[in-house]
Design an enzyme around this catalytic site. Sequence first.
Site, PDB file in Angstrom:
ATOM      1  N   PRO A 154       0.836  -1.211   0.000  1.00 55.20           N
ATOM      2  CA  PRO A 154       0.000   0.000   0.000  1.00 55.20           C
ATOM      3  C   PRO A 154       0.867   1.255   0.000  1.00 55.20           C
ATOM      4  O   PRO A 154       1.824   1.355   0.781  1.00 55.20           O
ATOM      5  CB  PRO A 154      -0.788  -0.115   1.309  1.00 55.20           C
TER       6      PRO A 154
ATOM      7  N   ALA B  71      -3.933   2.472   2.098  1.00 58.45           N
ATOM      8  CA  ALA B  71      -4.693   2.542   3.337  1.00 58.45           C
ATOM      9  C   ALA B  71      -6.036   3.214   3.096  1.00 58.45           C
ATOM     10  O   ALA B  71      -6.109   4.330   2.598  1.00 58.45           O
ATOM     11  CB  ALA B  71      -3.903   3.316   4.391  1.00 58.45           C
TER      12      ALA B  71
ATOM     13  N   GLN C 266      -5.818  -2.425   1.972  1.00 57.68           N
ATOM     14  CA  GLN C 266      -5.417  -2.216   3.358  1.00 57.68           C
ATOM     15  C   GLN C 266      -6.486  -1.381   4.052  1.00 57.68           C
ATOM     16  O   GLN C 266      -6.774  -0.255   3.636  1.00 57.68           O
ATOM     17  CB  GLN C 266      -4.070  -1.500   3.433  1.00 57.68           C
TER      18      GLN C 266
ATOM     19  N   TYR D 189      -0.397   4.330  13.261  1.00 52.44           N
ATOM     20  CA  TYR D 189      -1.843   4.526  13.172  1.00 52.44           C
ATOM     21  C   TYR D 189      -2.539   3.729  14.274  1.00 52.44           C
ATOM     22  O   TYR D 189      -1.888   3.140  15.137  1.00 52.44           O
ATOM     23  CB  TYR D 189      -2.325   4.193  11.761  1.00 52.44           C
TER      24      TYR D 189
ATOM     25  N   ARG E  87      -0.443  -5.746   8.565  1.00 51.49           N
ATOM     26  CA  ARG E  87       0.787  -4.963   8.434  1.00 51.49           C
ATOM     27  C   ARG E  87       1.219  -4.519   9.819  1.00 51.49           C
ATOM     28  O   ARG E  87       0.401  -3.988  10.595  1.00 51.49           O
ATOM     29  CB  ARG E  87       0.531  -3.727   7.550  1.00 51.49           C
TER      30      ARG E  87
ATOM     31  N   LEU F 290      13.388  -0.357   1.422  1.00 50.04           N
ATOM     32  CA  LEU F 290      14.452  -0.016   0.468  1.00 50.04           C
ATOM     33  C   LEU F 290      15.014  -1.251  -0.231  1.00 50.04           C
ATOM     34  O   LEU F 290      16.227  -1.414  -0.360  1.00 50.04           O
ATOM     35  CB  LEU F 290      15.566   0.769   1.162  1.00 50.04           C
TER      36      LEU F 290
ATOM     37  N   GLY G 112       7.955  -1.090  -2.987  1.00 49.65           N
ATOM     38  CA  GLY G 112       7.069   0.065  -2.947  1.00 49.65           C
ATOM     39  C   GLY G 112       7.513   1.216  -3.821  1.00 49.65           C
ATOM     40  O   GLY G 112       7.125   1.329  -4.980  1.00 49.65           O
ATOM     41  N   ARG G 113       8.341   2.090  -3.262  1.00 45.98           N
ATOM     42  CA  ARG G 113       8.763   3.276  -4.009  1.00 45.98           C
ATOM     43  C   ARG G 113       9.498   2.903  -5.299  1.00 45.98           C
ATOM     44  O   ARG G 113       9.361   3.578  -6.316  1.00 45.98           O
ATOM     45  CB  ARG G 113       9.640   4.162  -3.122  1.00 45.98           C
TER      46      ARG G 113
END
Length: 364
Positions: free
Chosen positions: A23, A57, A100, A182, A230, A302, A324-325
């Site tokens: 996500p 999310a 998510q 969160y 998660r 990473l 992800g990124r």
Amino acid sequence: MNPLFSPIKLKGLTLNNRIVVPPMDQYSAQDGLPGNWHVMHYGNLAASGAGLLIVEATAVEAPGRISPQDMGLWNDAQEAAHKHMIDTIRSYSATPLGIQLGHAGRKGSTARPWEGGKPLPADGAGWEICAPSALPYAPGHQTPAELTTADIARLTRSFVASAQRAVRAGYNCIELHAAHGYLMHEFLSPLSNVRADAYGGSLKNRMRFPLEVLEAVLAAVPANYPVGVRVSGTDFVDQGWNVQECATFAQALEKAGAAYVHVSGGGLAPEQRINLAPGYQVGLAAAVRASVTSLPVIAVGLITEPELAASIVVSGQADMVAIGRAMMYDPRWAWHAAAALGQTIAAPSQYLRCKPHNVKDLFA
């Protein structure tokens, strides 16, 4: 076959490979509705060849949003919009889609990152926020209202209702968000949870709310439907949530019937100290994996190079890797990884002719 490209089962769902798109919040919804940006964004990622794509999310109630532009899944209009997005993607991609579900807790009511990410006042563009304890995330942020036991029960029902909407909309799995500071993570960490009732104090008590949500959601979705979690493996803050506690939590998740655990880190407190490096959170995933019997573990942090991703699975540090990124930067990351590792991967028929001539047997 390189293990990174081998299938894996998450309860009733089989993934073609171990590459997961995690996500990644887009902060681009209106009234919680996924729109054209989301159809384009997730449609693009659904053509990546990844084994699983998990949508960002998504709040289970309006006050549970991080920003006013967060996606939601608490009403009929949102459910219909999610279904439209999924149906559009399904018309050309068979990539499994997860979602998510989360609640921002004390980190809610903030502006989008590219608009400064500052807290929004409840009497302005924002709203009142809540948390396990009346402790603000940072100076200048709202002091959240402490949740009552009745509030906790209501929020559990909200997670269940959103999970049922996710199933009806067509998602293949659900991920409960208990990471990055969160609401569920706030219950887990002693830095944000100083309650004196059954939801605070001991580790068993701090785990109670997320475990109750998981158990309630599992009871409400079809049998063998995958529901993962998660987690943050550590707060990266002294005296905070740590990897030993996370490992115990993972054991409880496995016992409760979770389909997988997705191990990230941090996000709870601005005092965190993180040394960024390739694969910097993989050790957290490895520690969690060593603590469970058969619960699949996703590593993240990473992971940008195919060789590193493959080595994580080959060495048994995790069962899957989340890109992800790097996947947003290169939406064909999985293709390039397959080419680098001499593997075969699925691709849309419209793109088959793009294969470089010097790469043999890349596309299935």
